[in-house]
Design an enzyme around this catalytic site. Structure first.
Site, PDB file in Angstrom:
ATOM      1  N   GLY A   1      12.427  -1.603  17.859  1.00 44.44           N
ATOM      2  CA  GLY A   1      11.886  -2.472  19.189  1.00 44.44           C
ATOM      3  C   GLY A   1      10.964  -3.299  18.716  1.00 44.44           C
ATOM      4  N   PHE A   2      10.618  -3.608  20.043  1.00 47.56           N
ATOM      5  CA  PHE A   2       9.266  -4.343  20.393  1.00 47.56           C
ATOM      6  C   PHE A   2       7.794  -3.222  19.980  1.00 47.56           C
ATOM      7  CE2 PHE A   2       6.019  -4.391  23.957  1.00 47.56           C
ATOM      8  CZ  PHE A   2       5.531  -5.392  23.355  1.00 47.56           C
TER       9      PHE A   2
ATOM     10  N   TYR B   1      22.915  13.975  15.499  1.00 45.99           N
ATOM     11  CA  TYR B   1      22.849  14.695  14.638  1.00 45.99           C
ATOM     12  C   TYR B   1      22.154  14.003  12.900  1.00 45.99           C
ATOM     13  CZ  TYR B   1      20.690  18.411  11.553  1.00 45.99           C
ATOM     14  OH  TYR B   1      20.019  19.106  10.406  1.00 45.99           O
TER      15      TYR B   1
ATOM     16  N   GLY C   1      13.638  17.967  17.398  1.00 45.12           N
ATOM     17  CA  GLY C   1      14.505  19.132  16.489  1.00 45.12           C
ATOM     18  C   GLY C   1      13.537  18.531  14.723  1.00 45.12           C
TER      19      GLY C   1
ATOM     20  N   LYS D   1      10.008  20.184  13.726  1.00 43.57           N
ATOM     21  CA  LYS D   1      10.131  21.507  13.739  1.00 43.57           C
ATOM     22  C   LYS D   1      10.258  21.572  12.371  1.00 43.57           C
ATOM     23  CE  LYS D   1      11.796  25.422  15.669  1.00 43.57           C
ATOM     24  NZ  LYS D   1      13.671  25.862  15.513  1.00 43.57           N
TER      25      LYS D   1
ATOM     26  N   TYR E   1      16.686   5.729  33.517  1.00 43.76           N
ATOM     27  CA  TYR E   1      14.892   5.828  32.456  1.00 43.76           C
ATOM     28  C   TYR E   1      14.093   6.846  32.947  1.00 43.76           C
ATOM     29  CZ  TYR E   1      11.535   3.737  29.891  1.00 43.76           C
ATOM     30  OH  TYR E   1      10.088   3.042  29.291  1.00 43.76           O
TER      31      TYR E   1
ATOM     32  N   LYS F   1      12.784  10.204  30.723  1.00 43.61           N
ATOM     33  CA  LYS F   1      11.426  10.528  30.598  1.00 43.61           C
ATOM     34  C   LYS F   1      10.606  11.447  30.716  1.00 43.61           C
ATOM     35  CE  LYS F   1      10.929   6.581  27.406  1.00 43.61           C
ATOM     36  NZ  LYS F   1      10.077   6.494  26.412  1.00 43.61           N
TER      37      LYS F   1
ATOM     38  N   TYR G   1       9.340  22.855  22.895  1.00 43.99           N
ATOM     39  CA  TYR G   1       9.246  22.761  21.948  1.00 43.99           C
ATOM     40  C   TYR G   1       6.794  22.425  21.710  1.00 43.99           C
ATOM     41  CZ  TYR G   1      13.312  21.404  20.125  1.00 43.99           C
ATOM     42  OH  TYR G   1      14.321  21.965  19.779  1.00 43.99           O
TER      43      TYR G   1
END
Ligand code: UDP
Length: 315
Positions: free
Chosen positions: A11-12, A61, A103, A106, A146, A150, A160
């Site tokens: 992406g940008f 996944y 995940g 981790k 969006y 976020k 987490y």
């Protein structure tokens, strides 16, 4: 030397980050499904021996063979036009994609950085916006896909951090511009510049009284590097506080391109934030960071980029 995995790496913003870590001698795995990213963005370093591309949708996944030191989650449509066209993928990449990326971090015992956004503040009732402000978001409006994704992503990242003791960072990124933005992504910077270069009218939404503050991509990249080097786990605003109305911005683009284009007024999109300006006191204090690139200088480079792309598309 460390190994970075960057989702949305084509992406940008993602591609500039890939490039910056390669320049510092690191290894980079770029993950992208080209939903809104592009092969051209990574073409100049795709053959670097320390670079690997993985064609993968982060909302599914993730399996990575190599050990990782950092996972940077930058995948997401980011232009309002894109996320209005891709509402469910936007919700998925912010929720499932963030969960998968966390995940992975981790499992690899890697540090994690979330690309969050000024959109978490919604249509803010305070100005400038500091990190303690909880925001004013319409969860069921068109932009909610969006904003809420976020916000969820931030909550998941903090969970987490708190529950798994993962080493996390959250960057709240304000409007950023520069080369490699998609010409047709619908955001104000590519729209106004390409309209001006083509001699078409600049489309100002509403009366153009809403404000934004624009940061050049190089300043953001430096901010991300410094945030990674810091120990700050709570969100940090990364943006340029130099604020102007959209109408003033249109006039600036006409000035800098020397275009004779007129200005036309179009309806204001629903829930379009009326003001947006980062309070960067925190970034200044803990990262010793503040934007260095003047708007005119960054815009000149961006205009050159779009000029070249337009020439190519005509050739
Ligand atoms: N905007 C505009 N004309 C355009 C595109 C955008 O006036 O052709 C306005 C838009 O309504 C918003 C601001 O410019 O107030 C910035 O829009 P952008 O799509 O770049 O992203 P946002 O900051 O809203 O996420």
């Amino acid at each position: 030397m460390a190994r970075y995995l960057i989702t949305g790496g084509a992406g940008f913003i993602g591609s500039h980050l890939c490039e910056s870590f390669l320049k510092k001698g690191h290894e980079v795995i770029c993950m992208d499904n080209f939903s809104t990213g592009a092969k051209e963005n990574i073409a100049s370093f795709a053959r670097n021996a320390r670079f690997r591309f993985m064609d993968h949708n982060v909302s599914r996944y993730i399996e990575v063979r190599e050990p990782l030191d950092y996972v940077l989650h930058f995948a997401s449509p980011a232009s309002p036009v894109d996320y209005l066209e891709l509402p469910i993928p936007t919700l998925k990449v912010g929720s499932l994609g963030t969960h998968n990326a966390l995940g992975l971090a981790k499992a690899k015992n890697a540090a994690f950085l979330l690309a969050s956004t000024s959109e978490v503040y919604g249509d803010p009732l305070i100005r400038p916006q500091h990190e303690e402000y909880w925001g004013n978001v319409n969860p069921v409006g068109p932009r909610g896909v969006y904003d809420e994704a976020k916000r969820f992503a931030e909550a998941m990242t903090m969970a987490y951090h708190r529950y798994h003791d993962l080493n996390t960072r959250i960057a709240r990124i304000f409007n950023t511009y520069g080369p490699r933005m998609r010409m047709q992504d619908g955001r104000v910077v590519p729209n106004f510049i390409t309209q001006a270069l083509k001699g078409e009218p600049l489309t100002v939404y509403g009366e153009g009284e809403q404000t934004r503050s624009f940061q050049y991509i190089d300043d953001l990249v430096e901010g991300i590097h410094r945030l990674l080097e810091s120990e700050e786990h709570l969100p940090v605003n990364i943006g340029n506080p130099y604020e102007m109305t959209v109408l003033q911005f249109a006039k600036k683009i006409l000035d800098l391109t020397g275009s004779q284009s007129s200005i036309v007024y179009k309806p204001l999109p629903q829930d379009d934030p009326q003001v947006r300006q980062p309070d960067i006191t925190k970034a200044k204090k803990i990262l010793a960071w503040e934007p260095q690139v003047k708007l005119e200088d960054g815009l000149q480079k961006t205009i050159e980029y779009f000029r070249a792309r337009l020439k190519e598309s005509k050739a």
